[in-house]
Design an enzyme around this catalytic site. Structure first.
Site: not given
Length: 356
Positions: A61, A65, A110, A112, A114, A139, A170, A173, A175-176, A215, A243-244, A295, A316
């Site tokens: 993911a 998006k 990143n 980002l 979401f 996701n 998820n 992350s 980033n939230t 996740k 993992s994330n 990785g 990714y």
């Protein structure tokens, strides 16, 4: 893969990373992606969560998006594609710039947040490709300003059910703000219980429940990974992604972008994410399907995840660096490694390092 695709990937790397990503998705949506015409290799087949994957290499993911190009990604040779993270309401994400290459480290940071167009646009695209073959996961996440984030996950599940092969929750992350708090045992039990109950209430899944996947982050302590595995099993989930991205910054990082805020992905994540995977596999003992992410950039690194306990693998960042030619190369390398060690299928090799 065509020389044109290779040249295109190199040109995109000359652009700012988020712009390059947007253009790559647009190119795939416009039909400019190459097609992997090689025959399916039986040694790469993987059976997991009641599904049969033509190969275990999936796109994580974050790339797609808004579910714009799952079929184009499958055509590149991926065994499955996971679209998202999608939130109930559209949101712009964090201020730009918010994506940074670490060229010297083969990594990306990143933040980002979401950024996505919301469930209505996302589910409309999934519905449009509903009868097409291929395994596509959804996701789902929570809106940044949501008053009830668990309710957001239930909403997401109810919208994507029947349109996706499996659903990933998820909660990892970075980033939230506050999202990772949902990985604490009590909060996770509440989340997984409500999402699991919503799944069990869905019509049309009595014989084969919609697979649910959790996740998690690579930064969890061993006891927290154990809790995540046990809660996922207890609440009827079928899979766990380990993992994330990580908020850690290894001392070996060389890029001047290494101190940017956000989640780190790419080559530096291979070792810590695989270590977390081994902990999960030791606790899991084959009860959940484990999906190794972090990785992966070669057949060797994918094989390391499988031997550590993963049945499926996602990538990714390496895809962003190497382009579409990466996928057939990884599959060929992985097939050679499996045969070298006497395995007739991916499933036979799962957790081999834990058994030796």
């Amino acid at each position: 893969m065509s020389a044109l695709a290779t040249i295109g990937a190199r040109l995109l790397r000359k652009l700012p990373p988020e712009l390059a990503h947007v253009l790559a998705v647009r190119a795939l949506a416009a039909g400019f992606g190459p097609t992997d015409t090689t025959s399916a290799n039986p040694v790469l087949r993987a059976d997991a969560m009641g599904l049969t994957f033509p190969n275990p290499i999936g796109v994580a993911a974050g790339f797609d998006k808004d579910a714009r190009v799952p079929d184009a990604l499958l055509a590149l040779g991926f065994g499955f594609a996971e679209a998202g993270t999608v939130t109930p309401e559209p949101q712009p994400g964090n201020p730009k710039p918010r994506m940074f290459r670490l060229e010297e480290d083969r990594a990306v940071i990143n933040r980002l947040g979401f950024n996505n167009q919301g469930l209505d646009a996302y589910t409309a695209r999934l519905a449009a490709r509903h009868d097409k073959p291929g395994i596509v996961g959804a996701n789902i996440g929570a809106n940044k300003d949501s008053e009830d984030r668990i309710a957001d996950y239930v909403t997401g599940l109810n919208h994507v059910a029947g349109l996706a092969s499996y659903v990933t929750v998820n909660v990892s992350s970075p980033n939230t703000p506050g999202l990772r708090d949902l990985q604490a045992r009590d909060a996770l039990r509440d989340l997984a219980g409500r999402v699991g109950a919503a799944r069990d209430a869905l019509a049309g899944f009595a014989d084969a429940p919609l697979p649910l996947v959790l996740k998690i982050a690579p930064d969890l302590a061993a006891e927290d990974i154990r809790d995540a595995v046990e809660v996922a099993i207890e609440m009827g989930f079928q899979g766990l992604i380990v993992s994330n991205t990580t908020i850690a910054r290894p001392e070996t990082l060389k890029s001047p972008n290494k101190d940017q805020t956000g989640g780190l992905s790419g080559t530096p994540l291979l070792e810590p994410s695989t270590a977390a995977l081994r902990v999960a596999a030791y606790v899991n003992k084959g009860r959940l399907t484990l999906i190794g992410a972090g990785g992966v950039s070669s057949g060797e690194s994918a094989y390391a995840k499988i031997r550590a306990g993963a049945t499926l693998v996602q990538l990714y960042t390496a895809f962003g660096y190497d382009g579409p030619s990466l996928i057939p190369r990884i599959k060929n390398e992985l097939a050679e490694l499996l045969r070298r060690d006497g395995f007739a299928s991916v499933n036979e090799a799962v957790g081999a390092d834990l058994k030796s």
